[in-house]
Write a protein that holds these residues in place. Sequence first.
Motif, PDB file in Angstrom:
ATOM      1  N   HIS A 326       4.325  33.590 -11.281  1.00  0.00           N
ATOM      2  CA  HIS A 326       4.786  33.547  -9.878  1.00  0.00           C
ATOM      3  C   HIS A 326       4.273  34.785  -9.125  1.00  0.00           C
ATOM      4  O   HIS A 326       3.922  35.797  -9.729  1.00  0.00           O
ATOM      5  N   THR A 328       5.953  36.643  -7.370  1.00  0.00           N
ATOM      6  CA  THR A 328       6.960  37.708  -7.339  1.00  0.00           C
ATOM      7  C   THR A 328       6.461  38.905  -8.169  1.00  0.00           C
ATOM      8  O   THR A 328       6.868  40.051  -7.927  1.00  0.00           O
ATOM      9  N   ARG A 354       1.364  27.729 -14.683  1.00  0.00           N
ATOM     10  CA  ARG A 354       2.504  27.430 -15.552  1.00  0.00           C
ATOM     11  C   ARG A 354       2.120  26.348 -16.535  1.00  0.00           C
ATOM     12  O   ARG A 354       1.465  25.375 -16.173  1.00  0.00           O
ATOM     13  N   GLU A 370       4.671  33.588  -0.966  1.00  0.00           N
ATOM     14  CA  GLU A 370       5.885  34.378  -1.106  1.00  0.00           C
ATOM     15  C   GLU A 370       6.072  35.203   0.154  1.00  0.00           C
ATOM     16  O   GLU A 370       5.100  35.700   0.735  1.00  0.00           O
ATOM     17  N   TYR A 408      16.604  37.148 -11.026  1.00  0.00           N
ATOM     18  CA  TYR A 408      16.350  38.343 -10.214  1.00  0.00           C
ATOM     19  C   TYR A 408      16.930  38.303  -8.822  1.00  0.00           C
ATOM     20  O   TYR A 408      16.790  39.254  -8.063  1.00  0.00           O
ATOM     21  N   ASN A 430      12.203  28.305  -3.160  1.00  0.00           N
ATOM     22  CA  ASN A 430      13.195  28.968  -3.995  1.00  0.00           C
ATOM     23  C   ASN A 430      13.353  30.349  -3.373  1.00  0.00           C
ATOM     24  O   ASN A 430      12.367  30.968  -2.963  1.00  0.00           O
ATOM     25  N   GLY A 432      16.173  33.957  -2.389  1.00  0.00           N
ATOM     26  CA  GLY A 432      17.396  34.695  -2.696  1.00  0.00           C
ATOM     27  C   GLY A 432      17.336  36.123  -2.191  1.00  0.00           C
ATOM     28  O   GLY A 432      16.396  36.526  -1.508  1.00  0.00           O
ATOM     29  N   ALA A 450      14.000  37.274   0.005  1.00  0.00           N
ATOM     30  CA  ALA A 450      12.652  36.820  -0.353  1.00  0.00           C
ATOM     31  C   ALA A 450      12.663  35.331  -0.651  1.00  0.00           C
ATOM     32  O   ALA A 450      13.689  34.763  -1.019  1.00  0.00           O
ATOM     33  N   GLY A 452       9.929  31.981  -2.196  1.00  0.00           N
ATOM     34  CA  GLY A 452       8.639  31.549  -2.719  1.00  0.00           C
ATOM     35  C   GLY A 452       8.526  30.060  -2.465  1.00  0.00           C
ATOM     36  O   GLY A 452       9.509  29.330  -2.578  1.00  0.00           O
TER      37      GLY A 452
END
Length: 491
Positions: A326, A328, A354, A370, A408, A430, A432, A450, A452
Amino acid sequence: MKYNLQYHEILLLKKLLEKNDICLNDITDIDQAAVIRASMTLSKLKLTNVKEEDKLVLDLSDKGVNIIKNGLPERQILIAIGNGLELEKIKIKDKNVGVGFAKKQGLIDIQKDKNNLVVATDTGKKYLKTKDIIQDALENIKKGIKIDSKMIDTLTKRSLIKSTFRTIRTIKATAIGLKVADETKLVKEISRLTPKHLTTGEWKNVTFRKYNVVAPVAKMYNGRKHPLRVIMNRIRDVFVEMGFKEMNGPLVETAFWCMDSMFIPQDHPAREAQDTFHLPLIGDLPDKKIVDKVKNVHTTGGKCGSKGYGYAWDDNEAKKVLLRTHTTATTFRYFGIEKIKPPAKYFCIDRVFRNEALDATHGAEFFQVEGLIMDKDLTLGNLKSSIKEFYSKFGIDKIKFKPTYNPYTEPSMEAFAYHEGLGKWIELINSGIFRPEALEPFNIDVPVIAWGLSPERLAMLVYNKNSIHDLLGPTCDLEWLRTYKVPKREI
Ligand code: PHE
């Protein structure tokens, strides 16, 4: 009605005055491309009709062509041996084939006791005096004369001919076509003016061919951007308009930046080989101060009120090298290496990998976008409104949020958008607020929100495609790639 025909069109029509129907391939005194063009124009004007038929056609193979030139190998053998010649002394190209056929047909005799002397038998002598039916048949094929089916079999077996289906176009004039052909004068046209025309004054007597700007031509497909690239460029524009700066990082990453730095536990299932592509390498860890802080947060929870995971953090686990799962990872590099300070707004559009099973919404490598905002007093409300604003710039307003879990972020949220084609909500984002444990090692003491997202899925929505495989890869419709329209910007 005046037809304004060009030279080749009139020539073709005149030919049809003499012969009722003509196979276009048989016209050899005009360039084939010109024949096809002329026949298309004439048919459009209803002066001719073209009939298309798939026919089995016979063509000579290289061997067949060679035989027309040099005769059959068995005949060449007979000629070469004359009154008798030792096998070894025969020097012709297809010697073995020739000897084989000559023996099989009883044309020669090989005398073993006389050092393999090859002599013609009576049949062989007779054969030499007759015309060769095989060569004859091959010549007929070349001339387009029909041969019987038994002979076709023989020639095919000896690989002297090839049969293929070909589209044969036959042109025939209509009644008006014949009338026009009769009434129109054939004038030689020239398409280019040369110095000779000028110096001799000949230009006064010639007719120049008119440009035909409406003649049908082959479709041309110019290079253009891939529809997904269009979306990613637009994402970049949207972020820049919203005041974000772009960040990027390496595709080959250490587990430290991809996982440990953001408080993903070392025994997390996402770190396993079935989810992540690992490389057989050992990477370097960053500055010891950062590594110690990350280690401390994992082990004890640090100073942020957490208990941590309570295990012995293993730096070998963090040194593992993998394909970034990712973006991140890049965010945390910016925290740890670029040392970005609040207030800050960053985004990243880059490739991630992935080890997943492929289906309509999953690929093993894809892009990820992101975005992050770092500032004091940020809340979940700010996160929701940032995501909504982002999507509204793509004309997507039907959005739903759902709580989720990330190691995270806390709280964490998924955002779904409604896909009209699929008739269901699909997950796009996604997101948070980063956990204190993820921020403490980097001395960040303000909230960081943040998110993604997958630009592929966003593209599915924008272009109304039901699968990412309709957008990318070998199953993607080429015609769509050539003709797709970029939706207008909603802002
Ligand atoms: N890294 C998450 C993913 O790959 C996306 C995300 C980014 C979630 C930032 C929260 C915060 O799905």
